[in-house]
Design an enzyme around this catalytic site. Structure first.
Site, mmCIF file in Angstrom:
data_model
loop_
_atom_site.group_PDB
_atom_site.id
_atom_site.type_symbol
_atom_site.label_atom_id
_atom_site.label_comp_id
_atom_site.label_asym_id
_atom_site.label_seq_id
_atom_site.Cartn_x
_atom_site.Cartn_y
_atom_site.Cartn_z
ATOM 1 N N ALA A 171 9.894 -1.441 -0.489
ATOM 2 C CA ALA A 171 10.805 -2.267 -1.320
ATOM 3 C C ALA A 171 12.216 -1.840 -1.139
ATOM 4 O O ALA A 171 12.314 -0.535 -0.706
ATOM 5 C CB ALA A 171 10.529 -2.400 -2.671
ATOM 6 N N GLY A 176 6.263 -1.067 -0.760
ATOM 7 C CA GLY A 176 5.905 -2.428 -0.772
ATOM 8 C C GLY A 176 5.757 -2.765 0.752
ATOM 9 O O GLY A 176 4.940 -3.869 0.825
ATOM 10 N N GLU A 180 2.050 -2.513 0.442
ATOM 11 C CA GLU A 180 1.521 -3.569 -0.230
ATOM 12 C C GLU A 180 1.551 -5.093 0.218
ATOM 13 O O GLU A 180 0.734 -5.741 0.089
ATOM 14 C CB GLU A 180 2.435 -3.551 -1.594
ATOM 15 C CG GLU A 180 2.009 -2.318 -2.319
ATOM 16 C CD GLU A 180 3.052 -1.898 -3.550
ATOM 17 O OE1 GLU A 180 4.223 -2.016 -3.121
ATOM 18 O OE2 GLU A 180 2.649 -1.826 -4.574
ATOM 19 N N GLU A 200 5.801 5.754 -3.689
ATOM 20 C CA GLU A 200 6.824 5.766 -4.867
ATOM 21 C C GLU A 200 6.885 6.752 -5.934
ATOM 22 O O GLU A 200 7.892 7.000 -6.394
ATOM 23 C CB GLU A 200 6.217 4.471 -5.509
ATOM 24 C CG GLU A 200 6.451 3.250 -4.843
ATOM 25 C CD GLU A 200 5.396 2.676 -3.975
ATOM 26 O OE1 GLU A 200 4.335 3.362 -3.619
ATOM 27 O OE2 GLU A 200 5.265 1.527 -3.581
#
Ligand code: CO8
Length: 254
Positions: free
Chosen positions: A62, A105, A108, A128
């Site tokens: 992300a 992300g 993911e 993260e």
């Protein structure tokens, strides 16, 4: 635009295209990706998506620069990342073709696809923890269901990366290809999937997804009921008749 979109026969190939940020997933990119996929999802001529990045990065996570100054209330009221649920709701199969980094992300996003194929250079990780947060787009759940608690804990608590071979043997990745041929190989697999009855492909995908959410008894009953339902389609008649007549079936939209 943060993505490139190409349609080859019945396959739509979406390439994440933010090279300056190693394809970090920001809100505009998410919105573009979801909008394009929702449009093609309804098109009976489209039988499969391929989502890919660059040779260096599928996606490095992300977008940290979009998030770093947000407050709890910003995150809560924006329901930050909730938009990704629209990506998972796409019913046409989506394949991730991963080269290079698939971190945070990015990992993911690959796991939100139905199948992950990787090049020998792929590196998966949920780093993260190093940023003082945790995976926020399903990583703690999907990675654990995919590779089991021991390896998921190891990855998420240490933030280490996993290479393609380990990811394949752990069951995260379906198959590895050389990075030079990854996309061509994946497109050919997508072409094959798209050549089948879209109805039965969608139902097969839905039934496999149910295996992660239902108990065995309910799952098997669900499978049997949707198997029965496929006998209401022209594609079932055509598929079985073609087998008997020793010819290639011609599937339609039913
Ligand atoms: N976000 C924003 N920018 C990024 C990101 C990212 N995730 N990753 C890389 N970039 C940028 C870099 O800042 C750099 O930009 P600039 O040139 O302007 O400085 C450019 O991309 C190139 O990156 P590097 O120079 O770092 O390239 P390297 O080859 O040296 O390193 C790495 C590659 C190892 C991939 C490195 O870039 C890296 O570690 N990236 C971050 C990986 C990461 O931590 N990802 C997880 C992000 S958080 C997340 O995904 C989920 C958060 C959940 C929050 C929950 C909220 C509800």
């Amino acid at each position: 635009m943060n993505i490139k979109v190409e349609k080859e026969r019945r396959v739509v190939i979406i390439t994440l295209d933010r090279p300056q940020a190693l394809n970090a997933l920001n809100t505009p990119l998410m919105n573009e990706l979801v909008a394009v996929m929702q449009q093609y999802d309804k098109d009976p001529e489209v039988g499969c998506f391929v989502v890919t990045g660059s040779e260096k990065a599928f996606a490095a996570g992300a977008d940290i620069k979009e998030m770093n100054t947000k407050t709890y209330l910003d995150m809560f009221h924006e329901d930050y990342f909730a938009g990704w649920e629209q990506f998972t709701a796409i019913r046409t199969p989506k394949i991730a073709a991963v080269s290079g980094y698939a971190l945070g992300g990015g990992c993911e996003l690959a796991m939100m696809c139905d199948i992950i194929y990787a090049s020998d250079s792929a590196k998966f990780g949920q780093p993260e923890i190093k940023l003082g947060v945790i995976p926020g787009i399903g990583g703690t759940q999907r990675l654990t269901k995919s590779i089991g608690k021991a390896k998921a804990m190891d990855m998420i608590l240490t933030g280490r990366m996993m290479g393609a071979e380990e990811a394949e043997s752990a069951g995260l990745v379906a198959k590895i290809f050389p990075k030079e041929t990854l996309l061509e190989e994946v497109k050919s697999i997508a072409d094959n999937i798209a050549s089948y009855s879209k109805t039965s492909v969608m139902i097969a995908k839905e039934a496999v997804d149910r295996a992660l959410e239902m108990g065995l008894r309910e799952g098997i009953l669900y499978e049997r009921r949707v198997f029965h339902a496929l006998f209401a389609t022209e594609d079932q008649k055509e598929g079985m008749q073609a087998f008997i007549e020793k010819r290639t079936p011609s599937f339609g939209k039913s």
